[in-house]
Design an enzyme around this catalytic site. Structure first.
Site, PDB file in Angstrom:
ATOM      1  N   ARG A 211      37.464  89.709  21.312  1.00  0.00           N
ATOM      2  CA  ARG A 211      37.191  90.832  22.210  1.00  0.00           C
ATOM      3  C   ARG A 211      37.853  92.096  21.687  1.00  0.00           C
ATOM      4  O   ARG A 211      39.064  92.115  21.466  1.00  0.00           O
ATOM      5  CB  ARG A 211      37.707  90.523  23.602  1.00  0.00           C
ATOM      6  CG  ARG A 211      37.041  89.259  24.129  1.00  0.00           C
ATOM      7  CD  ARG A 211      37.131  89.139  25.605  1.00  0.00           C
ATOM      8  NE  ARG A 211      36.416  87.930  26.009  1.00  0.00           N
ATOM      9  CZ  ARG A 211      36.223  87.551  27.245  1.00  0.00           C
ATOM     10  NH1 ARG A 211      36.683  88.288  28.229  1.00  0.00           N
ATOM     11  NH2 ARG A 211      35.555  86.455  27.514  1.00  0.00           N
ATOM     12  N   GLU A 213      39.161  94.519  22.905  1.00  0.00           N
ATOM     13  CA  GLU A 213      39.790  95.108  24.090  1.00  0.00           C
ATOM     14  C   GLU A 213      40.324  96.489  23.738  1.00  0.00           C
ATOM     15  O   GLU A 213      40.907  96.692  22.675  1.00  0.00           O
ATOM     16  CB  GLU A 213      40.967  94.239  24.567  1.00  0.00           C
ATOM     17  CG  GLU A 213      40.619  92.798  24.867  1.00  0.00           C
ATOM     18  CD  GLU A 213      40.083  92.607  26.275  1.00  0.00           C
ATOM     19  OE1 GLU A 213      39.953  93.608  26.997  1.00  0.00           O
ATOM     20  OE2 GLU A 213      39.791  91.449  26.630  1.00  0.00           O
ATOM     21  N   HIS A 220      46.632  90.546  26.828  1.00  0.00           N
ATOM     22  CA  HIS A 220      45.351  90.544  26.125  1.00  0.00           C
ATOM     23  C   HIS A 220      45.550  90.378  24.629  1.00  0.00           C
ATOM     24  O   HIS A 220      46.451  90.975  24.044  1.00  0.00           O
ATOM     25  CB  HIS A 220      44.590  91.852  26.366  1.00  0.00           C
ATOM     26  CG  HIS A 220      44.029  91.967  27.744  1.00  0.00           C
ATOM     27  ND1 HIS A 220      44.680  92.625  28.749  1.00  0.00           N
ATOM     28  CD2 HIS A 220      42.874  91.492  28.281  1.00  0.00           C
ATOM     29  CE1 HIS A 220      43.952  92.551  29.867  1.00  0.00           C
ATOM     30  NE2 HIS A 220      42.852  91.875  29.604  1.00  0.00           N
TER      31      HIS A 220
HETATM   32  P1  ATP Z   1      40.903  90.274  32.331  1.00  0.00           P
HETATM   33  O1  ATP Z   1      40.175  90.948  33.457  1.00  0.00           O
HETATM   34  O2  ATP Z   1      42.206  89.680  32.744  1.00  0.00           O
HETATM   35  O3  ATP Z   1      40.982  91.089  31.091  1.00  0.00           O
HETATM   36  P2  ATP Z   1      38.386  88.993  31.956  1.00  0.00           P
HETATM   37  O4  ATP Z   1      37.941  88.840  33.376  1.00  0.00           O
HETATM   38  O5  ATP Z   1      37.871  90.110  31.143  1.00  0.00           O
HETATM   39  O6  ATP Z   1      40.000  89.014  31.924  1.00  0.00           O
HETATM   40  P3  ATP Z   1      36.877  86.644  31.317  1.00  0.00           P
HETATM   41  O7  ATP Z   1      35.736  87.234  30.586  1.00  0.00           O
HETATM   42  O8  ATP Z   1      36.706  86.286  32.726  1.00  0.00           O
HETATM   43  O9  ATP Z   1      38.134  87.642  31.159  1.00  0.00           O
HETATM   44  O10 ATP Z   1      37.418  85.420  30.438  1.00  0.00           O
HETATM   45  C1  ATP Z   1      37.835  84.192  31.011  1.00  0.00           C
HETATM   46  C2  ATP Z   1      39.319  83.963  30.748  1.00  0.00           C
HETATM   47  O11 ATP Z   1      39.602  84.103  29.355  1.00  0.00           O
HETATM   48  C3  ATP Z   1      40.232  84.961  31.412  1.00  0.00           C
HETATM   49  O12 ATP Z   1      40.475  84.613  32.748  1.00  0.00           O
HETATM   50  C4  ATP Z   1      41.467  84.886  30.554  1.00  0.00           C
HETATM   51  O13 ATP Z   1      42.270  83.748  30.887  1.00  0.00           O
HETATM   52  C5  ATP Z   1      40.898  84.648  29.173  1.00  0.00           C
HETATM   53  N1  ATP Z   1      40.791  85.918  28.437  1.00  0.00           N
HETATM   54  C6  ATP Z   1      39.789  86.800  28.490  1.00  0.00           C
HETATM   55  N2  ATP Z   1      40.002  87.842  27.680  1.00  0.00           N
HETATM   56  C7  ATP Z   1      41.180  87.608  27.081  1.00  0.00           C
HETATM   57  C8  ATP Z   1      41.958  88.329  26.133  1.00  0.00           C
HETATM   58  N3  ATP Z   1      41.543  89.486  25.630  1.00  0.00           N
HETATM   59  N4  ATP Z   1      43.140  87.797  25.735  1.00  0.00           N
HETATM   60  C9  ATP Z   1      43.551  86.630  26.237  1.00  0.00           C
HETATM   61  N5  ATP Z   1      42.875  85.899  27.135  1.00  0.00           N
HETATM   62  C10 ATP Z   1      41.698  86.380  27.566  1.00  0.00           C
END
Ligand code: ATP
Ligand code: MN
Length: 433
Positions: A211, A213, A220
């Site tokens: 991602r 991000e 993250h």
């Molecule tokens: P957040 O809102 O906390 O950034 P998200 O809702 O974007 O998370 P999801 O797409 O729902 O993330 O992904 C499912 C799970 O994967 C998340 O609940 C989290 O535990 C994990 N996850 C997602 N993005 C990341 C990241 N950039 N780094 C670490 N873990 C992640």
């Protein structure tokens, strides 16, 4: 190495060869000790300067800290030694000498910055805390796999190089694939659904997600590990049950099999599997409870996503793991099924008091609803034809979720930064090592 004994297995009366790193040398004058460290622990090696072969003493005590040495000798009881035994050496060999200047101190006596530690991960993971985190992580993965097997799920691996992202958007890393634009996959979502629609029915995957991000945060990563589940003939409540059992199984396995590691992290006294069942709060209840804490400057209203401070306030209020269910349909992705009224979705999040760990839900398996969802989200259904066309060939109702492995470890071990739970983290500043 032939005939090598782990330091933890050296018993009084044994003749052993132990090998590892020079943790410390304690010179008391006529007598000196070399503390040798290996994966199993440490052992004291005794040098009596006037009574032992001069060359042997010089070799042993001349070894710089963190050099790799091998010591052959007899093990004797010694109540004053750190582990109650010591080795009287007959021979010492320095196998690989370490620089006398080290970028960080693996004995942990001198604190180092996280970035220095990550730049020198090998040295860093000679500290027992670091070793403990990754041994626990491995045990969590083992327990998770076992829990999935008990839930009749089959382990799968789906591609990480893809033509389209799961949800499109700016979070994708583009790459060049033989002259064609491609992306690193942000989630196995669509692929695991395609497999849940096959005769495999119940599947899980543990693999990387990528991602792009925007921000550097303590929770993250740009490359994370996702633990994913998808099950045919499951609804969102079945998926939540599997989620809860997998997370609890991970905690129980660590409590049972990782006492030494928990001690290294100073967690043995407080470590407990989460209480079950995890409370299931609706989104509506969640925003009411957040507003009632008075922690937010501005009250939340229906339709808002939960801000980080809101999650924290609610986490403190609930005090353990919990689910948030019945989200407004408009803030959950297109592939999540809505409840009959169309306003609420079957999407859920599973929360640790500190942060979100899981997102999941029942999936939309009706092709026409799915296509509508794509369009509402501004995605071109044509680009996802490989996915949508399978919904024409008999797609069962199905549900699933994704759990961030590093967030699970981070919250389980109360780590302040998610990077502590990854060997070689990828973030905005870090592409090497
Ligand atoms: P957040 O809102 O906390 O950034 P998200 O809702 O974007 O998370 P999801 O797409 O729902 O993330 O992904 C499912 C799970 O994967 C998340 O609940 C989290 O535990 C994990 N996850 C997602 N993005 C990341 C990241 N950039 N780094 C670490 N873990 C992640
Ligand atoms: Mn989420």
């Amino acid at each position: 190495m032939e005939n090598r004994t782990y330091t933890a297995d050296a018993e009084p009366g044994d003749e052993v060869t132990v090998a590892g790193w020079v943790h410390e040398i304690r010179d008391l004058g006529g007598i000196a000790f070399l503390i040798l460290r290996d994966t199993s622990g440490r052992i004291q090696v005794k040098f009596e300067k006037d009574e032992m072969d001069e060359e042997l003493v010089e070799t042993g005590l001349g070894a710089s800290r963190e050099s790799v040495v091998s010591v052959t000798g007899s093990v004797e009881e010694e109540p004053r030694a750190p582990t109650g035994v010591e080795v009287t050496p007959e021979s010492v060999e320095v196998i690989s000498e370490a620089d006398t200047e080290l970028p960080l101190d693996p004995s942990g006596k001198v604190d180092a910055e996280l970035s220095t530690r990550l730049d020198n991960r090998t040295l860093d993971l000679r500290r027992e805390e670091g070793q403990a985190i990754f041994e626990i992580r491995a045990e969590v993965m083992r327990a998770v796999r076992e829990a999935f097997r008990e839930a009749d799920a089959t382990e799968i691996n789906t591609p990480k190089i893809v033509a389209t992202g799961t949800e499109g958007g700016t979070e994708l890393f583009p790459i060049t694939y033989f002259g064609q634009e491609a992306f690193m996959n942000q989630s196995p979502q669509l692929f695991k659904q395609l497999v849940a629609g096959s005769n495999l029915e119940r599947v899980f995957e543990i693999g990387p997600i990528f991602r792009a991000e925007e921000h550097n945060t303590p929770r993250h990563l740009n490359e994370a590990t996702s633990i994913d589940f998808e099950g045919a003939f499951c609804d969102h409540t079945d998926a939540m049950d599997v989620c809860e059992s997998v997370v609890v199984a991970a905690y129980e396995a660590v409590a049972k099999n990782c006492q030494r590691q928990l001690e290294a992290l100073d967690l043995e006294a407080e470590f407990e599997p989460p209480e079950t069942p995890f409370p299931r709060l609706s989104y509506e209840e969640a925003i009411e409870r957040i507003n009632a804490t008075g922690e937010l400057d501005e009250q939340l209203v229906w339709g808002d996503d939960l801000p980080t401070e809101g999650e924290k306030a609610l986490g403190d209020d609930v005090g353990g793991h919990y689910f948030i269910t019945d989200w407004p349909a408009e803030i959950k992705p297109f592939y999540i099924m809505d409840h009959d009224d169309g306003e609420l979705s079957t999407g859920f999040d599973m929360m640790h008091p500190r942060m979100e760990l899981v997102s999941g839900g029942q999936r939309e398996h009706r092709r026409d609803h799915l296509i509508e969802g794509f369009e509402q989200q501004g995605l071109d259904p044509e680009a996802f034809e490989y996915y949508t066309k399978m919904f024409d060939y008999g797609m069962p109702p199905h549900a699933g979720w994704g759990l961030g492995a590093e967030r699970l470890i981070m919250t389980m071990l109360d780590l302040s930064n998610i990077r502590e739970a990854v060997l070689f983290p990828r973030d905005r500043q870090r592409l090497s090592p």
